[in-house]
Design an enzyme around this catalytic site. Structure first.
Site, PDB file in Angstrom:
ATOM      1  N   ARG A 127       0.830  -1.209   0.000  1.00  0.00           N
ATOM      2  CA  ARG A 127       0.000   0.000   0.000  1.00  0.00           C
ATOM      3  C   ARG A 127       0.862   1.255   0.000  1.00  0.00           C
ATOM      4  O   ARG A 127       0.462   2.289  -0.529  1.00  0.00           O
ATOM      5  CB  ARG A 127      -0.938  -0.035   1.205  1.00  0.00           C
ATOM      6  N   SER A 167     -12.776 -10.213   3.124  1.00  0.00           N
ATOM      7  CA  SER A 167     -11.546 -10.083   2.337  1.00  0.00           C
ATOM      8  C   SER A 167     -11.093  -8.636   2.275  1.00  0.00           C
ATOM      9  O   SER A 167     -11.772  -7.779   1.698  1.00  0.00           O
ATOM     10  CB  SER A 167     -11.766 -10.606   0.913  1.00  0.00           C
ATOM     11  N   GLN A 185      -8.609  -7.667   0.606  1.00  0.00           N
ATOM     12  CA  GLN A 185      -8.203  -7.355  -0.772  1.00  0.00           C
ATOM     13  C   GLN A 185      -9.398  -6.855  -1.571  1.00  0.00           C
ATOM     14  O   GLN A 185      -9.283  -5.900  -2.342  1.00  0.00           O
ATOM     15  CB  GLN A 185      -7.578  -8.586  -1.422  1.00  0.00           C
ATOM     16  N   ASP A 216      -3.704 -15.381   7.647  1.00  0.00           N
ATOM     17  CA  ASP A 216      -2.440 -15.845   7.047  1.00  0.00           C
ATOM     18  C   ASP A 216      -1.610 -16.702   8.006  1.00  0.00           C
ATOM     19  O   ASP A 216      -0.581 -17.250   7.618  1.00  0.00           O
ATOM     20  CB  ASP A 216      -1.596 -14.647   6.597  1.00  0.00           C
ATOM     21  N   LYS A 236      -5.903 -19.436  -1.000  1.00  0.00           N
ATOM     22  CA  LYS A 236      -4.665 -18.665  -0.781  1.00  0.00           C
ATOM     23  C   LYS A 236      -3.609 -19.118  -1.792  1.00  0.00           C
ATOM     24  O   LYS A 236      -3.942 -19.710  -2.799  1.00  0.00           O
ATOM     25  CB  LYS A 236      -4.205 -18.846   0.665  1.00  0.00           C
ATOM     26  N   ARG A 281      -4.636 -24.136   1.525  1.00  0.00           N
ATOM     27  CA  ARG A 281      -3.828 -24.329   2.743  1.00  0.00           C
ATOM     28  C   ARG A 281      -4.389 -25.392   3.670  1.00  0.00           C
ATOM     29  O   ARG A 281      -3.657 -25.933   4.492  1.00  0.00           O
ATOM     30  CB  ARG A 281      -3.647 -22.997   3.480  1.00  0.00           C
ATOM     31  N   ARG A 327       4.141 -19.873   3.098  1.00  0.00           N
ATOM     32  CA  ARG A 327       3.787 -20.087   4.509  1.00  0.00           C
ATOM     33  C   ARG A 327       3.737 -21.572   4.877  1.00  0.00           C
ATOM     34  O   ARG A 327       3.951 -21.937   6.035  1.00  0.00           O
ATOM     35  CB  ARG A 327       2.476 -19.366   4.848  1.00  0.00           C
TER      36      ARG A 327
HETATM   37  C1  S3P Z   1      -4.145  -9.096   2.338  1.00  0.00           C
HETATM   38  C2  S3P Z   1      -5.368  -9.621   2.630  1.00  0.00           C
HETATM   39  C3  S3P Z   1      -5.598 -11.048   2.907  1.00  0.00           C
HETATM   40  C4  S3P Z   1      -4.297 -11.786   3.181  1.00  0.00           C
HETATM   41  C5  S3P Z   1      -3.207 -11.406   2.234  1.00  0.00           C
HETATM   42  C6  S3P Z   1      -2.927  -9.925   2.297  1.00  0.00           C
HETATM   43  C7  S3P Z   1      -4.035  -7.657   2.090  1.00  0.00           C
HETATM   44  O1  S3P Z   1      -6.217 -11.645   1.793  1.00  0.00           O
HETATM   45  O2  S3P Z   1      -4.517 -13.194   3.123  1.00  0.00           O
HETATM   46  O3  S3P Z   1      -2.008 -12.108   2.538  1.00  0.00           O
HETATM   47  O4  S3P Z   1      -2.911  -7.121   2.084  1.00  0.00           O
HETATM   48  O5  S3P Z   1      -5.077  -7.000   1.887  1.00  0.00           O
HETATM   49  P1  S3P Z   1      -7.821 -11.622   1.612  1.00  0.00           P
HETATM   50  O6  S3P Z   1      -8.242 -10.245   1.714  1.00  0.00           O
HETATM   51  O7  S3P Z   1      -8.053 -12.215   0.267  1.00  0.00           O
HETATM   52  O8  S3P Z   1      -8.332 -12.490   2.726  1.00  0.00           O
END
Ligand code: S3P
Length: 436
Positions: free
Chosen positions: A26, A167, A169, A316, A343, A347, A388
């Site tokens: 970010r 999520s 993301q 994670d 993931k 996992r 991981r």
């Molecule tokens: C992340 C969000 C998570 C995480 C990833 C990093 C991020 O994923 O598993 O390693 O930086 O926004 P999800 O949002 O898909 O759960």
């Protein structure tokens, strides 16, 4: 590269693990889109974050470093990116592709986003659906997998989106697209997820609101102002050592300058419920994010039912938490964690396979796993190219009764370059061997 681990040992000393992956991504993105120069320290020089750096360089952003965690990003403003002129290769990084999809949906130029074999198998429908609602032109291959082709020149419109899955993301993708949308963009999430996007946008002077009902929103059309960012150590990387010291008798470790954002501390909460001895010292706030030094000492663990509200807060960290469960007395049950299946690898399946190899009794559930603690044997582990999984099974060696070989460990460099050297320095009996 593969890791070879001799059984047993304990961990002691002090270490600062590499910078937070989520914040590192970010910092590049927002620094690039800001007006002015952003100085970043503590940046994670892992392959994932470097893929984000390369993508912004390809779009005309001048970035100095990163070197020793220091990076300078010369912002071009929200409307200053240039067409990349080539496919943006985001390697193994889900965060890069999903957050960039949101940003690029609002650009005047076309772009194509792709990744490695693992990334190109991961679901993108979860970001395509809200982006299409906002008016984006975005397509993928069959089943919604990368490469993603994004059509430029679309005026996005603000929407409200109820995330169907927890999520960060997806949330971040929609909010970043919202910077380019007409009007207000808002999201709700089924459970709180990491809020680094919201915090960092505010740090760059962009107003992001969160109301009492948990609706997160921003107004399109503003601007970001450059700032300095101090990225703390990644709690997701620290997690390997939190578990390592907890399971290895005689251990006493201090992990310094770790980010303890409450949307990330599920691993500490879960380990404490299992009986771990973890102390937070010198708690402070650095650049809008809470940080602490963490002392962890050996303590016998017991199996628990993992509270489902902790799942997104530790998403994670489950590979290494499964190792903690294998070393605990009694049964650990995880449910509500179906996101683990999408993931860098599935996992749940990858960990169950490795636990079987080491003779740890487990039962796979659609959305989780049941693990019975007990003796851990030696064996050869397949990582499914997942960083991981590789690091989690390396930690298991502390309680194994024979050697563990972990194959295909190259991907460790995506999030934790230097893992083996740092772990060795603290007492893990690990050696890395390149297979050529
Ligand atoms: C992340 C969000 C998570 C995480 C990833 C990093 C991020 O994923 O598993 O390693 O930086 O926004 P999800 O949002 O898909 O759960």
């Amino acid at each position: 590269m593969e890791f070879k681990l001799m059984p047993g040992g304990s961990l002691s000393g002090e270490a600062r693990v590499p910078g937070d992956k989520s914040m590192s991504h970010r910092s590049v993105m927002m620094g690039a889109l800001a007006e002015g120069t952003t100085r970043v320290s503590g940046f994670l020089q892992g392959e994932d974050a470097l893929a984000t750096v390369a993508a912004f360089r390809a779009m005309g952003v001048e970035i100095e470093g990163p070197k020793d965690g220091e990076m300078v990003v010369h912002g071009v403003g929200l409307h200053g990116l240039r067409a990349p002129g080539k496919t943006l290769d985001l390697g193994n990084s889900g965060t890069s592709i999903r957050l960039l999809a949101g940003l690029l949906a609002g650009q005047p130029f076309d772009s194509v986003l792709s990744g490695d074999d693992s990334l190109n198998k991961r679901p993108m429908g979860r970001v395509m659906t809200p982006l299409a609602d906002m008016g984006a032109g975005i397509s993928a291959t069959a089943g919604g997998r990368p490469p993603l082709a994004i059509k430029g020149g679309r005026q996005l419109k603000g929407i409200h989106y109820d995330l169907p899955m927890a999520s960060a993301q997806v949330k971040s993708c929609v909010l970043l697209a919202g910077l380019y949308a007409n009007g207000r963009t808002s999201v709700t999430e089924p459970a709180p997820t990491r809020d680094h996007t919201e915090r960092m946008l505010r740090g760059f002077g962009y107003s992001v609101e969160r109301d009492a009902e948990g609706v997160i929103s921003l107004e399109g059309g503003g601007s970001l102002t450059a700032c300095d960012i101090d990225v703390p150590a990644d709690i997701s990387s620290a997690a390997f050592f939190l578990v390592a010291a907890s399971i290895a008798p005689g251990s006493d470790l201090l992990l310094t300058h770790v980010g303890i954002n409450p949307t990330r501390t599920g691993v500490i909460n879960i380990l404490r419920l299992m009986g771990a001895n973890i102390e937070l010292l010198n708690e402070r706030e650095v650049g809008g994010e809470p940080v602490a030094d963490i002392r962890v000492q050996y303590a016998p663990l017991k199996g628990i039912e993992i509270p489902e509200d902790q799942v997104p807060l530790a998403i994670d960290e489950f590979p290494v938490l499964f190792i903690a469960a294998a070393c605990a007395e009694g049964r650990t049950v995880l449910r509500g964690a179906e996101e683990l299946r999408v993931k860098e690898s599935d996992r749940i399946a990858a960990m169950a396979e490795g636990l079987d190899t080491l003779g740890v009794k487990n039962e796979v559930l659609e959305d989780g796993i049941i693990i019975d603690g007990g003796p851990i044997g030696g064996g050869t582990i397949h990582t499914h190219m997942d960083h991981r999984i590789a690091m989690a099974f390396s930690i298991a060696a502390l309680r194994a009764d024979a050697e563990i070989r972990v194959l295909d460990c190259d991907h460790v460099a995506t999030s934790f370059p230097g893992f083996d050297a740092l772990a060795r320095g603290l007492g893990l009996q690990i050696s890395a061997q390149t297979d050529d």
